[in-house]
Design a protein around this motif. Structure first.
Motif, PDB file in Angstrom:
ATOM      1  N   ASP A 129       0.790  -1.301   0.017  1.00  0.00           N
ATOM      2  CA  ASP A 129       0.096   0.118   0.168  1.00  0.00           C
ATOM      3  C   ASP A 129       0.999   1.270  -0.059  1.00  0.00           C
ATOM      4  O   ASP A 129       1.494   1.484   0.997  1.00  0.00           O
ATOM      5  N   VAL A 130       0.966   1.920  -1.097  1.00  0.00           N
ATOM      6  CA  VAL A 130       1.793   2.993  -1.287  1.00  0.00           C
ATOM      7  C   VAL A 130       1.844   4.156  -0.102  1.00  0.00           C
ATOM      8  O   VAL A 130       2.690   4.635   0.390  1.00  0.00           O
ATOM      9  N   GLU A 131       0.590   4.493   0.056  1.00  0.00           N
ATOM     10  CA  GLU A 131       0.168   5.699   0.957  1.00  0.00           C
ATOM     11  C   GLU A 131       0.639   5.239   2.349  1.00  0.00           C
ATOM     12  O   GLU A 131       1.601   5.883   3.089  1.00  0.00           O
ATOM     13  N   LEU A 132       0.154   3.862   2.889  1.00  0.00           N
ATOM     14  CA  LEU A 132       0.647   3.493   4.100  1.00  0.00           C
ATOM     15  C   LEU A 132       2.280   3.088   4.446  1.00  0.00           C
ATOM     16  O   LEU A 132       2.849   3.695   5.381  1.00  0.00           O
ATOM     17  N   LEU A 133       2.683   2.567   3.416  1.00  0.00           N
ATOM     18  CA  LEU A 133       4.222   2.401   3.665  1.00  0.00           C
ATOM     19  C   LEU A 133       4.962   3.675   3.392  1.00  0.00           C
ATOM     20  O   LEU A 133       6.046   3.664   4.072  1.00  0.00           O
ATOM     21  N   THR A 134       4.604   4.531   2.725  1.00  0.00           N
ATOM     22  CA  THR A 134       5.408   5.791   2.487  1.00  0.00           C
ATOM     23  C   THR A 134       5.141   6.373   3.818  1.00  0.00           C
ATOM     24  O   THR A 134       6.207   7.233   4.349  1.00  0.00           O
ATOM     25  N   GLU A 135       4.192   6.421   4.367  1.00  0.00           N
ATOM     26  CA  GLU A 135       4.018   7.104   5.544  1.00  0.00           C
ATOM     27  C   GLU A 135       5.001   6.377   6.801  1.00  0.00           C
ATOM     28  O   GLU A 135       5.630   7.135   7.737  1.00  0.00           O
ATOM     29  N   ASP A 136       4.914   5.203   6.726  1.00  0.00           N
ATOM     30  CA  ASP A 136       5.770   4.410   7.835  1.00  0.00           C
ATOM     31  C   ASP A 136       7.291   4.403   7.207  1.00  0.00           C
ATOM     32  O   ASP A 136       7.964   3.969   8.174  1.00  0.00           O
ATOM     33  N   ALA A 137       7.735   5.013   6.246  1.00  0.00           N
ATOM     34  CA  ALA A 137       9.309   4.871   5.886  1.00  0.00           C
ATOM     35  C   ALA A 137      10.136   5.725   6.541  1.00  0.00           C
ATOM     36  O   ALA A 137       9.774   6.608   7.211  1.00  0.00           O
ATOM     37  N   PHE A 138      11.526   4.965   6.648  1.00  0.00           N
ATOM     38  CA  PHE A 138      12.636   5.808   7.111  1.00  0.00           C
ATOM     39  C   PHE A 138      13.285   6.520   5.932  1.00  0.00           C
ATOM     40  O   PHE A 138      13.248   6.048   4.992  1.00  0.00           O
ATOM     41  N   ASP A 139      14.166   7.249   6.408  1.00  0.00           N
ATOM     42  CA  ASP A 139      15.111   7.820   5.354  1.00  0.00           C
ATOM     43  C   ASP A 139      16.013   6.745   4.710  1.00  0.00           C
ATOM     44  O   ASP A 139      16.502   5.749   5.426  1.00  0.00           O
ATOM     45  N   GLY A 140      16.035   6.469   3.339  1.00  0.00           N
ATOM     46  CA  GLY A 140      16.849   5.658   2.902  1.00  0.00           C
ATOM     47  C   GLY A 140      15.829   4.615   2.366  1.00  0.00           C
ATOM     48  O   GLY A 140      16.668   3.759   1.672  1.00  0.00           O
ATOM     49  N   ASP A 141      14.862   4.262   2.933  1.00  0.00           N
ATOM     50  CA  ASP A 141      14.033   3.193   2.607  1.00  0.00           C
ATOM     51  C   ASP A 141      14.090   3.200   1.040  1.00  0.00           C
ATOM     52  O   ASP A 141      13.485   4.338   0.326  1.00  0.00           O
ATOM     53  N   PRO A 142      13.609   1.991   0.123  1.00  0.00           N
ATOM     54  CA  PRO A 142      13.426   2.116  -1.082  1.00  0.00           C
ATOM     55  C   PRO A 142      11.922   2.655  -1.461  1.00  0.00           C
ATOM     56  O   PRO A 142      11.266   2.566  -0.475  1.00  0.00           O
ATOM     57  N   ARG A 143      11.971   2.977  -2.502  1.00  0.00           N
ATOM     58  CA  ARG A 143      10.439   3.717  -2.730  1.00  0.00           C
ATOM     59  C   ARG A 143       9.542   2.311  -2.998  1.00  0.00           C
ATOM     60  O   ARG A 143       9.870   1.182  -3.339  1.00  0.00           O
ATOM     61  N   VAL A 144       8.236   2.413  -2.740  1.00  0.00           N
ATOM     62  CA  VAL A 144       7.270   1.816  -2.746  1.00  0.00           C
ATOM     63  C   VAL A 144       6.540   1.679  -3.836  1.00  0.00           C
ATOM     64  O   VAL A 144       5.867   2.858  -4.253  1.00  0.00           O
ATOM     65  N   PHE A 145       6.130   0.698  -4.542  1.00  0.00           N
ATOM     66  CA  PHE A 145       5.461   0.356  -5.755  1.00  0.00           C
ATOM     67  C   PHE A 145       4.022  -0.378  -5.412  1.00  0.00           C
ATOM     68  O   PHE A 145       3.945  -0.924  -4.451  1.00  0.00           O
ATOM     69  N   ASN A 146       2.988   0.040  -5.877  1.00  0.00           N
ATOM     70  CA  ASN A 146       1.614  -0.514  -5.842  1.00  0.00           C
ATOM     71  C   ASN A 146       1.574  -1.962  -6.002  1.00  0.00           C
ATOM     72  O   ASN A 146       1.878  -2.756  -7.066  1.00  0.00           O
TER      73      ASN A 146
END
Length: 206
Positions: A63-80
């Motif tokens: 889930d792009v929105e949820l995982l982006t909100e929970d991401a740390f600096d340096g985490d890979p980009r999230v795809f749907n």
């Protein structure tokens, strides 16, 4: 006459636990990763309470929105995860599925083979498996190991409370194919309910 591929058989196993906890599923090849997530949740009777993601070739899917909100600096980009379908993989492909970023239940998924059924499957099924998955929120692999120690020792001061917490019974070797297959067949049903605890054997004596 050539039959179009419409099903895929996958093997899903929990990492870092021996003996292995695993399930073998047959799913519609048209399903995407979001639907695969629900099938895995059903196959292991996880409660779908926590975040999850797939890792494929170093890329993150979910889930792009949820995982982006929970991401740390340096985490890979999230795809749907809805943009990737099971038919997009090749036989032998291996990737990972992470459920619950706190307990970190990492699963290894192997695409075993594709099939062409006379009737295109509309739901998933479980055809094999072994052993019960750890309880939700038990604390990951270290917490599960401690949980098993407590449950096997009635003299442990935490035994009674832990037994109540897990519903009064837990058998790490438990696996019921008929129950699991029914769960997987209903994986995509809206508002599906999970069992809170492992079923108790009718002949069990304390």
């Amino acid at each position: 006459m050539f039959k179009a591929i419409n099903a895929v058989q996958i093997h899903v196993s929990l990492d870092k636990i021996e003996p292995e906890i695993w399930r073998r599923l047959v799913l519609p090849a048209s399903w995407n990763l979001d639907e695969l997530h629900l099938a895995i949740q059903a196959a292991f009777n996880w409660w779908n309470y926590h975040l999850h993601e797939f890792r494929i070739g170093g890329l993150r899917y979910g889930d792009v929105e949820l995982l982006t909100e929970d991401a740390f600096d340096g985490d890979p980009r999230v795809f749907n995860s809805r943009d990737v379908h099971l038919r997009d993989f090749e036989e032998g492909a291996t990737f990972s599925y992470l459920y619950d970023f706190g307990d970190s239940w990492r699963h290894t998924i192997v695409v075993e083979e594709f099939g062409a059924f006379d009737v295109t499957p509309k739901h998933g099924s479980c055809i094999d498996g072994a052993r019960a998955r750890p309880p939700e929120d038990v604390g990951g692999v270290p917490g599960y190991e401690r949980f098993l120690e407590i449950m096997s020792d009635k003299a442990d001061p935490e035994h009674a409370e832990t037994k109540r917490w897990c519903g009064g019974h837990f058998d790490p070797e438990w696996f019921d194919l008929a129950v699991t297959d029914k769960d997987v067949r209903n994986a995509l049903r809206p508002s599906v309910k999970r069992r809170l605890h492992q079923p108790k054997p009718s002949q069990k004596r304390d």
